[in-house]
Scaffold this active site. Structure first.
Site, mmCIF file in Angstrom:
data_model
loop_
_atom_site.group_PDB
_atom_site.id
_atom_site.type_symbol
_atom_site.label_atom_id
_atom_site.label_comp_id
_atom_site.label_asym_id
_atom_site.label_seq_id
_atom_site.Cartn_x
_atom_site.Cartn_y
_atom_site.Cartn_z
ATOM 1 C CG ASP A 13 -3.113 1.476 -2.601
ATOM 2 O OD1 ASP A 13 -1.880 1.686 -2.519
ATOM 3 O OD2 ASP A 13 -3.855 1.517 -1.601
ATOM 4 C CG HIS A 14 -2.577 5.279 -2.845
ATOM 5 N ND1 HIS A 14 -1.630 5.628 -1.916
ATOM 6 C CD2 HIS A 14 -3.505 4.547 -2.182
ATOM 7 C CE1 HIS A 14 -1.969 5.149 -0.741
ATOM 8 N NE2 HIS A 14 -3.099 4.469 -0.871
ATOM 9 C CG ASP A 24 -1.111 4.159 3.114
ATOM 10 O OD1 ASP A 24 -1.232 5.036 2.240
ATOM 11 O OD2 ASP A 24 -1.862 4.081 4.101
ATOM 12 C CG ASN A 27 -10.424 4.620 1.673
ATOM 13 O OD1 ASN A 27 -10.582 3.925 0.673
ATOM 14 N ND2 ASN A 27 -9.228 4.927 2.151
ATOM 15 C CG HIS A 74 -3.069 8.287 -0.454
ATOM 16 N ND1 HIS A 74 -4.251 7.621 -0.641
ATOM 17 C CD2 HIS A 74 -2.601 7.874 0.752
ATOM 18 C CE1 HIS A 74 -4.479 6.822 0.385
ATOM 19 N NE2 HIS A 74 -3.498 6.962 1.260
ATOM 20 C CG HIS A 125 -1.003 8.326 5.607
ATOM 21 N ND1 HIS A 125 -1.609 9.300 4.857
ATOM 22 C CD2 HIS A 125 -1.501 7.137 5.166
ATOM 23 C CE1 HIS A 125 -2.445 8.722 3.998
ATOM 24 N NE2 HIS A 125 -2.386 7.413 4.158
ATOM 25 C CG ASP A 159 -2.046 0.946 1.156
ATOM 26 O OD1 ASP A 159 -1.853 2.079 0.669
ATOM 27 O OD2 ASP A 159 -3.159 0.581 1.569
ATOM 28 C CB THR A 196 -6.509 2.298 0.443
ATOM 29 O OG1 THR A 196 -5.348 3.057 0.768
ATOM 30 C CG2 THR A 196 -6.231 0.827 0.641
ATOM 31 C CE1 TYR A 231 -6.067 -5.318 6.494
ATOM 32 C CE2 TYR A 231 -7.330 -4.017 8.075
ATOM 33 C CZ TYR A 231 -6.185 -4.204 7.313
ATOM 34 O OH TYR A 231 -5.163 -3.299 7.363
#
Ligand SMILES: [Zn+2]
Length: 453
Positions: free
Chosen positions: A237-238, A189, A91, A336, A193, A34, A70, A154
């Site tokens: 993803d980004h 990710d 999201n 993002h 951040h 991620d 995401t 998850y």
């Protein structure tokens, strides 16, 4: 007699082996780290990933889908659809008809996912095949009444090692065989951040750890005997953009909180007005020079982000590096979600395995192109999608393609050959015709003689 049997066996065995491997359906492992921004690859060292790429392919930029978040982008990878078509448009979402809410902590209702069919469902429904997943968004949800045969609920605290062990076990020992598997990891990710992508020391440490995970992935696949036959895609993803406490847009300075419902905040705010829509729009329009405000019907076509009920009547898109906040401070140094034409929002894609060329580099593909490529590798019928298979042909070993430098080379080469041939013909003609023109000159002289005389 014994020798004869051995000779016979040795003659037959290679044929059996060839048939055996041919009859096995192709396997594909799709891995996402991620928030792995494309240019991390140029700015930091990745010995394991680079050696993976050296024997495989690299796409330097994957143009992802708007909004560059995401859940939406992970769903685009596995469906080949833009967000307006697959329905995971953020999201955080709200559906006005059913009054349902969606967030990354409350994503289990199949209602949100059923507007599309992800590749693991298509694969699962084929005869004699199954799918497996370790934490890829959506894989622990009954989408069209189907989950992968093997999946993990998850839980971000489960280690990479445990996820990898499960995936390799399922790929090795399942019946029907697992032919499509996904693996998801939350970094870089989370650190992007926290520290911001320009914090080189912290990002170097985090990215070095990720390279180690890629090394352990390859090593594990070798250990269980999967490496030579499996196709592995590593992507994301980004990307991530650097933010700052000095680049904040306070929405409370623009709007009275009682005039709207806030569905999503930053960097793309989704606004559901409670009062006159135009009034809310006008107030937002005059609030900050660091954001674009769109009525839903005016969202630019290039975003493919309009035709879905879950997209709210007004969206506000912050400029790169700016964050939209409410009347409280924010500690994020990276974010993002911005315009998907920004290179900082793009991930990369690397792939290795029998389906892919070795040592090939490619400039850009669209994120929605990954899906038809994966369907091709697995021999699955693709569902309707927004991607273009032709854009990934140069990556695939069984496809013929010409890229631009090759095409220019062929044209220039052909012109050189033509020019050389023309020159040769002219020279030859001159040589052949030279005695003839000399004799004509003689004739003319002969003709003139009597006159002079
Ligand atoms: Zn994130």
């Amino acid at each position: 007699m014994k020798v004869l049997v051995m000779l016979l066996l040795s003659a037959v065995a290679p044929g059996c082996r060839a048939n055996f491997s041919y009859s096995q359906p192709p396997k594909l492992l799709l891995v996402s780290f991620d928030g792995f921004r494309a240019d991390y690859l140029q700015d930091y060292e990745f010995p394991h990933l680079q050696s993976f790429i050296k024997d495989g392919v690299l796409v330097e930029h994957v143009k992802n889908v708007f909004i560059t978040k995401t859940f939406p982008n992970h769903y685009s990878i596995v469906t080949g659809l833009y967000e307006e078509s697959h329905g995971i448009v953020a999201n955080s979402m709200y559906d006005r008809v059913t009054k349902k809410h969606f967030s990354d902590a409350d994503d289990k209702d199949p209602f949100w996912w059923n507007e599309a069919v992800p590749i693991w469902v298509t694969n699962e429904l084929q005869e004699n095949r199954s799918s497996a997943a370790a934490m890829w968004p959506g894989t622990d949800i009954l989408i069209h009444n189907t989950t992968p045969s093997y999946f993990m609920n998850y839980n971000p605290s489960v280690s990479f090692e445990e996820r990898l062990n499960n995936i390799t076990t399922w790929l090795s020992y399942s019946n029907p065989p697992v032919t499509f598997a996904t693996l998801y990891w939350e970094e870089p990710d989370a650190s992007g951040h926290k520290y911001g992508p320009e914090d080189r020391d912290n990002m170097r440490r985090v990215l070095n750890e990720i390279d180690g995970l890629i090394g352990s992935l390859v090593q594990k696949l070798k250990l269980v005997g999967l490496w030579e036959n499996i196709n592995v895609i590593i992507t994301s993803d980004h990307g991530m953009s650097q933010c700052s406490e000095k680049r904040l847009i306070n929405l409370d300075h623009c709007l009275d909180p009682s005039s709207y419902s806030l569905i999503d905040l930053s960097p793309v705010a989704a606004i559901l007005p409670k009062i006159n829509k135009t009034e809310v729009y006008d107030r937002l329009k005059n609030c900050s020079p660091h954001m674009n405000v769109y009525l839903k019907e005016d969202i630019p076509n290039r975003f493919y982000y309009q035709h879905n009920d879950r997209i709210q009547p007004i969206i506000v898109v912050a400029d790169e590096g700016w964050r939209i906040v409410l009347n409280k401070s924010s500690s994020k140094l990276g974010d993002h979600g911005y315009d998907n034409s920004l290179p900082s929002m793009h991930p990369f894609l690397a792939a290795h395995g029998p389906a892919f060329h070795r040592g090939y580099k490619h400039g850009t593909i669209d994120m929605v192109d990954i899906y038809p490529m994966m369907c091709h590798i697995l021999g699955l019928p693709p569902r309707p999608h927004n991607g273009t298979f032709g854009r990934t042909k140069c990556l695939l070993a069984d496809q013929w393609c010409i890229n631009l430098p090759e095409a220019i080379g062929i044209v220039v080469g052909a012109l050189l050959v033509l020019t050389t041939l023309t020159c040769l013909i002219v020279v030859m003609q001159n040589r052949l015709s030279a005695p003839h023109s000399f004799s004509r000159l003689q004739l003319q002289e002969d003709d003139d003689d009597p006159l002079i005389g």
